[in-house]
Design a protein around this motif. Structure first.
Motif, PDB file in Angstrom:
ATOM      1  N   PHE A  45       1.065  -1.125   0.191  1.00  0.00           N
ATOM      2  CA  PHE A  45      -0.032  -0.156  -0.009  1.00  0.00           C
ATOM      3  C   PHE A  45       0.930   1.407   0.015  1.00  0.00           C
ATOM      4  O   PHE A  45       0.599   2.113  -0.855  1.00  0.00           O
ATOM      5  CB  PHE A  45      -0.875   0.049   1.075  1.00  0.00           C
ATOM      6  CG  PHE A  45      -1.687   1.286   1.401  1.00  0.00           C
ATOM      7  CD1 PHE A  45      -2.811   1.670   0.547  1.00  0.00           C
ATOM      8  CD2 PHE A  45      -1.513   2.245   2.239  1.00  0.00           C
ATOM      9  CE1 PHE A  45      -3.623   2.939   0.754  1.00  0.00           C
ATOM     10  CE2 PHE A  45      -1.921   3.526   2.449  1.00  0.00           C
ATOM     11  CZ  PHE A  45      -3.108   3.671   1.593  1.00  0.00           C
ATOM     12  N   PHE A  46       1.853   1.386   0.768  1.00  0.00           N
ATOM     13  CA  PHE A  46       2.605   2.344   1.014  1.00  0.00           C
ATOM     14  C   PHE A  46       3.627   2.522  -0.316  1.00  0.00           C
ATOM     15  O   PHE A  46       3.929   3.751  -0.574  1.00  0.00           O
ATOM     16  CB  PHE A  46       3.403   2.591   2.239  1.00  0.00           C
ATOM     17  CG  PHE A  46       2.572   3.156   3.358  1.00  0.00           C
ATOM     18  CD1 PHE A  46       2.194   4.138   3.322  1.00  0.00           C
ATOM     19  CD2 PHE A  46       2.445   2.247   4.389  1.00  0.00           C
ATOM     20  CE1 PHE A  46       1.396   4.691   4.481  1.00  0.00           C
ATOM     21  CE2 PHE A  46       1.528   2.626   5.384  1.00  0.00           C
ATOM     22  CZ  PHE A  46       1.147   3.876   5.506  1.00  0.00           C
ATOM     23  N   PHE A  49       1.278   4.145  -2.496  1.00  0.00           N
ATOM     24  CA  PHE A  49       1.045   5.524  -2.263  1.00  0.00           C
ATOM     25  C   PHE A  49       2.219   6.333  -2.592  1.00  0.00           C
ATOM     26  O   PHE A  49       2.018   7.496  -2.816  1.00  0.00           O
ATOM     27  CB  PHE A  49       0.762   5.735  -0.693  1.00  0.00           C
ATOM     28  CG  PHE A  49       0.439   6.818  -0.006  1.00  0.00           C
ATOM     29  CD1 PHE A  49      -0.614   7.707  -0.586  1.00  0.00           C
ATOM     30  CD2 PHE A  49       1.319   7.582   0.797  1.00  0.00           C
ATOM     31  CE1 PHE A  49      -1.046   8.770   0.124  1.00  0.00           C
ATOM     32  CE2 PHE A  49       1.082   8.834   1.342  1.00  0.00           C
ATOM     33  CZ  PHE A  49      -0.125   9.256   1.068  1.00  0.00           C
ATOM     34  N   THR A  52       2.036   7.514  -6.032  1.00  0.00           N
ATOM     35  CA  THR A  52       0.979   8.467  -6.326  1.00  0.00           C
ATOM     36  C   THR A  52       1.298   9.854  -5.763  1.00  0.00           C
ATOM     37  O   THR A  52       0.647  10.950  -6.445  1.00  0.00           O
ATOM     38  CB  THR A  52      -0.337   7.938  -5.733  1.00  0.00           C
ATOM     39  OG1 THR A  52      -0.417   7.753  -4.313  1.00  0.00           O
ATOM     40  CG2 THR A  52      -0.801   6.831  -6.376  1.00  0.00           C
TER      41      THR A  52
END
Length: 89
Positions: A45-46, A49, A52
């Motif tokens: 996820f990170f 992230f 992004t």
């Protein structure tokens, strides 16, 4: 008399596993494990992230390189973990 010795009192902590609290301090409050699936999920996820975060209002490329490098480092660590877990012991 024998009944009180067999039953723990309400003030005595109950232990489910025999873990020495000197070795694992978190066992004193009831948790002495890890959550590897959760850690792996948040790692991916990170990494996504961080990538992004490239989309933004900054004009320099130094920030982009740091974000890509940090995400790449996370991905390398996660892929290494996958390879290590698949090898038979």
């Amino acid at each position: 008399m024998a009944g009180t010795q067999l039953e723990p009192s309400s003030s005595d902590p109950m232990t489910a596993a025999h873990v020495d609290t000197a070795e694992v301090p978190s066992a004193a409050w009831g948790w002495s494990g890890e959550a590897p699936k959760t850690f792996r999920f948040f790692g991916w996820f990170f990494a996504a992230f961080l990538l992004t975060m490239i989309i933004g209002n900054h004009t320099g490329r130094v920030e982009d390189w740091w974000l890509v490098g940090s995400a790449a480092l996370l991905v390398v660590i996660l892929v290494r973990d996958i390879v290590i877990r698949r090898k038979p012991r």
